[in-house]
Design a protein around this motif. Structure first.
Motif, PDB file in Angstrom:
ATOM      1  N   ILE A  11      39.145  36.018  27.315  1.00  0.00           N
ATOM      2  CA  ILE A  11      39.986  37.156  27.910  1.00  0.00           C
ATOM      3  C   ILE A  11      38.265  37.884  28.778  1.00  0.00           C
ATOM      4  CG2 ILE A  11      40.981  39.385  28.631  1.00  0.00           C
ATOM      5  CD1 ILE A  11      42.212  38.641  25.704  1.00  0.00           C
ATOM      6  N   PRO A  12      37.332  37.745  28.691  1.00  0.00           N
ATOM      7  CA  PRO A  12      36.694  38.118  29.838  1.00  0.00           C
ATOM      8  C   PRO A  12      36.105  36.995  31.118  1.00  0.00           C
ATOM      9  CG  PRO A  12      35.109  38.492  27.529  1.00  0.00           C
ATOM     10  CD  PRO A  12      37.099  37.871  27.092  1.00  0.00           C
ATOM     11  N   ASP A  13      36.209  35.494  30.133  1.00  0.00           N
ATOM     12  CA  ASP A  13      35.999  34.796  31.880  1.00  0.00           C
ATOM     13  C   ASP A  13      37.215  34.480  32.681  1.00  0.00           C
ATOM     14  OD1 ASP A  13      33.604  34.275  30.324  1.00  0.00           O
ATOM     15  OD2 ASP A  13      34.198  32.493  29.707  1.00  0.00           O
ATOM     16  N   ALA A  14      37.908  35.057  31.912  1.00  0.00           N
ATOM     17  CA  ALA A  14      39.600  34.721  32.462  1.00  0.00           C
ATOM     18  C   ALA A  14      39.640  36.111  33.705  1.00  0.00           C
ATOM     19  CB  ALA A  14      40.958  34.900  31.852  1.00  0.00           C
ATOM     20  N   LEU A  15      38.915  37.188  33.233  1.00  0.00           N
ATOM     21  CA  LEU A  15      38.605  38.487  34.086  1.00  0.00           C
ATOM     22  C   LEU A  15      37.772  38.396  34.984  1.00  0.00           C
ATOM     23  CD1 LEU A  15      39.902  41.109  34.036  1.00  0.00           C
ATOM     24  CD2 LEU A  15      38.736  41.873  32.642  1.00  0.00           C
ATOM     25  N   ARG A  16      36.829  37.618  34.961  1.00  0.00           N
ATOM     26  CA  ARG A  16      35.969  38.058  35.397  1.00  0.00           C
ATOM     27  C   ARG A  16      36.367  36.625  37.039  1.00  0.00           C
ATOM     28  NH1 ARG A  16      32.702  36.977  30.958  1.00  0.00           N
ATOM     29  NH2 ARG A  16      31.323  39.038  30.793  1.00  0.00           N
ATOM     30  N   LEU A  17      37.052  35.516  36.303  1.00  0.00           N
ATOM     31  CA  LEU A  17      37.613  34.594  37.090  1.00  0.00           C
ATOM     32  C   LEU A  17      38.921  35.124  38.652  1.00  0.00           C
ATOM     33  CD1 LEU A  17      38.031  31.525  38.661  1.00  0.00           C
ATOM     34  CD2 LEU A  17      39.919  30.897  36.979  1.00  0.00           C
ATOM     35  N   TYR A  18      39.638  35.999  37.736  1.00  0.00           N
ATOM     36  CA  TYR A  18      40.253  36.827  38.545  1.00  0.00           C
ATOM     37  C   TYR A  18      40.094  37.031  39.153  1.00  0.00           C
ATOM     38  CZ  TYR A  18      44.317  39.955  39.097  1.00  0.00           C
ATOM     39  OH  TYR A  18      44.802  41.011  40.254  1.00  0.00           O
ATOM     40  N   GLU A  23      40.126  39.634  43.497  1.00  0.00           N
ATOM     41  CA  GLU A  23      39.818  41.281  43.505  1.00  0.00           C
ATOM     42  C   GLU A  23      38.194  41.074  44.073  1.00  0.00           C
ATOM     43  OE1 GLU A  23      40.877  44.353  43.919  1.00  0.00           O
ATOM     44  OE2 GLU A  23      42.977  43.555  43.768  1.00  0.00           O
ATOM     45  N   PRO A  24      37.410  40.239  45.071  1.00  0.00           N
ATOM     46  CA  PRO A  24      36.090  40.402  45.181  1.00  0.00           C
ATOM     47  C   PRO A  24      35.697  42.123  45.500  1.00  0.00           C
ATOM     48  CG  PRO A  24      36.959  38.630  47.056  1.00  0.00           C
ATOM     49  CD  PRO A  24      38.088  39.712  46.165  1.00  0.00           C
ATOM     50  N   GLY A  25      34.698  41.482  44.300  1.00  0.00           N
ATOM     51  CA  GLY A  25      33.835  42.274  45.234  1.00  0.00           C
ATOM     52  C   GLY A  25      33.817  43.919  43.553  1.00  0.00           C
ATOM     53  N   LYS A  26      35.019  43.397  42.783  1.00  0.00           N
ATOM     54  CA  LYS A  26      34.849  44.511  41.645  1.00  0.00           C
ATOM     55  C   LYS A  26      34.369  43.134  40.804  1.00  0.00           C
ATOM     56  CE  LYS A  26      38.799  46.149  42.930  1.00  0.00           C
ATOM     57  NZ  LYS A  26      39.268  47.735  43.119  1.00  0.00           N
ATOM     58  N   ARG A  27      33.857  44.675  39.279  1.00  0.00           N
ATOM     59  CA  ARG A  27      32.583  44.382  38.773  1.00  0.00           C
ATOM     60  C   ARG A  27      33.535  43.853  37.228  1.00  0.00           C
ATOM     61  NH1 ARG A  27      28.244  48.073  37.744  1.00  0.00           N
ATOM     62  NH2 ARG A  27      29.096  48.014  35.630  1.00  0.00           N
ATOM     63  N   VAL A  28      33.098  43.701  36.134  1.00  0.00           N
ATOM     64  CA  VAL A  28      33.740  43.249  34.964  1.00  0.00           C
ATOM     65  C   VAL A  28      32.279  43.767  33.618  1.00  0.00           C
ATOM     66  CG1 VAL A  28      34.708  41.618  33.328  1.00  0.00           C
ATOM     67  CG2 VAL A  28      34.947  41.765  35.643  1.00  0.00           C
ATOM     68  N   VAL A  29      33.092  44.330  33.278  1.00  0.00           N
ATOM     69  CA  VAL A  29      32.310  45.026  32.065  1.00  0.00           C
ATOM     70  C   VAL A  29      32.498  45.001  31.533  1.00  0.00           C
ATOM     71  CG1 VAL A  29      30.515  47.443  31.608  1.00  0.00           C
ATOM     72  CG2 VAL A  29      30.871  46.955  34.469  1.00  0.00           C
ATOM     73  N   ARG A  82      42.987  29.196  37.226  1.00  0.00           N
ATOM     74  CA  ARG A  82      41.879  28.719  38.543  1.00  0.00           C
ATOM     75  C   ARG A  82      43.202  29.609  39.546  1.00  0.00           C
ATOM     76  NH1 ARG A  82      37.631  28.496  41.226  1.00  0.00           N
ATOM     77  NH2 ARG A  82      35.908  29.012  39.766  1.00  0.00           N
ATOM     78  N   GLN A  83      44.026  28.247  40.298  1.00  0.00           N
ATOM     79  CA  GLN A  83      45.035  27.994  40.566  1.00  0.00           C
ATOM     80  C   GLN A  83      46.320  29.409  40.696  1.00  0.00           C
ATOM     81  OE1 GLN A  83      46.542  24.466  38.286  1.00  0.00           O
ATOM     82  NE2 GLN A  83      45.942  23.008  40.067  1.00  0.00           N
ATOM     83  N   TRP A  84      46.537  29.590  39.493  1.00  0.00           N
ATOM     84  CA  TRP A  84      47.202  31.144  40.085  1.00  0.00           C
ATOM     85  C   TRP A  84      46.635  31.983  41.146  1.00  0.00           C
ATOM     86  CZ3 TRP A  84      46.833  35.668  38.553  1.00  0.00           C
ATOM     87  CH2 TRP A  84      48.425  36.696  38.743  1.00  0.00           C
ATOM     88  N   CYS A  85      45.249  32.301  40.403  1.00  0.00           N
ATOM     89  CA  CYS A  85      44.094  33.380  41.454  1.00  0.00           C
ATOM     90  C   CYS A  85      44.749  32.513  42.624  1.00  0.00           C
ATOM     91  CB  CYS A  85      42.988  33.014  40.423  1.00  0.00           C
ATOM     92  SG  CYS A  85      43.107  33.856  38.713  1.00  0.00           S
ATOM     93  N   GLU A  86      44.043  31.429  43.217  1.00  0.00           N
ATOM     94  CA  GLU A  86      44.291  30.543  44.542  1.00  0.00           C
ATOM     95  C   GLU A  86      45.553  30.996  45.002  1.00  0.00           C
ATOM     96  OE1 GLU A  86      42.309  27.517  43.764  1.00  0.00           O
ATOM     97  OE2 GLU A  86      40.036  27.754  44.173  1.00  0.00           O
ATOM     98  N   VAL A  87      46.283  30.663  44.457  1.00  0.00           N
ATOM     99  CA  VAL A  87      47.601  31.576  45.636  1.00  0.00           C
ATOM    100  C   VAL A  87      47.615  33.367  44.971  1.00  0.00           C
ATOM    101  CG1 VAL A  87      50.155  31.559  44.853  1.00  0.00           C
ATOM    102  CG2 VAL A  87      48.795  29.214  44.367  1.00  0.00           C
ATOM    103  N   SER A  92      47.361  38.395  48.628  1.00  0.00           N
ATOM    104  CA  SER A  92      47.243  39.645  48.779  1.00  0.00           C
ATOM    105  C   SER A  92      46.174  39.695  50.379  1.00  0.00           C
ATOM    106  CB  SER A  92      45.803  39.326  47.886  1.00  0.00           C
ATOM    107  OG  SER A  92      45.012  39.568  48.260  1.00  0.00           O
ATOM    108  N   PHE A  93      46.227  38.096  51.526  1.00  0.00           N
ATOM    109  CA  PHE A  93      45.044  38.584  52.014  1.00  0.00           C
ATOM    110  C   PHE A  93      46.756  37.974  53.296  1.00  0.00           C
ATOM    111  CE2 PHE A  93      42.150  37.551  50.362  1.00  0.00           C
ATOM    112  CZ  PHE A  93      41.602  38.292  50.403  1.00  0.00           C
TER     113      PHE A  93
END
Length: 94
Positions: A11-18, A23-29, A82-87, A92-93
Motif C-alpha cells: 500500500i505505501p508503494d502504491a500510494l507513492r506511485l499514485y 498528484e505530483p508534489g504530494k508527499r506520502v508520510v 502504473r498504467q492505471w495511474c498514467e491514464v 486530470s489535465f
C-alpha cells in the motif's frame, strides 16, 4: 471473488506511485497506527476510526484469498497500477 492485480505491491508503494504520477508534489508520510489514532481523535473527530480499524486487521492478518477462480471466470487482470495511474493522470489535465 478475490481479485488481485497482475503485480504485487504494498500500500505505501502504491500510494507513492499514485502520487508521483497523478498528484505530483504530494508527499506520502507513514506513521504508526497508534499515533494516527491519537491524531484522529484530537484533530479529525474520529473520522478515520473505521479505516484505522481495517488497517490494524490488514496489518495483523495480511491479504488473503486465491484469485484463481476470479481469473478463470473473469480473465486475469492485465492493467498495472502504473498504467492505471498514467491514464488517470492524463485525464486530470483534460
Amino acid at each position: 471473488f478475490f481479485v488481485q492485480g497482475p503485480e504485487a505491491i504494498t500500500i505505501p508503494d502504491a500510494l507513492r506511485l499514485y502520487c508521483s504520477l497523478v498528484e505530483p508534489g504530494k508527499r506520502v508520510v507513514s506513521m504508526p497506527l497508534g499515533l494516527m489514532s491519537v491524531v484522529d481523535a484530537l484533530f479529525m473527530h474520529g473520522q478515520l476510526r473505521s479505516t484505522l480499524q481495517l488497517m490494524r486487521v490488514m496489518q495483523r492478518v495480511g491479504e488473503r484469498g486465491d484469485p484463481s477462480v476470479a481469473n478463470e471466470v473473469l480473465g486475469g487482470p492485465t492493467t498495472t497500477l502504473r498504467q492505471w495511474c498514467e491514464v488517470r493522470g492524463a485525464r486530470s489535465f483534460e
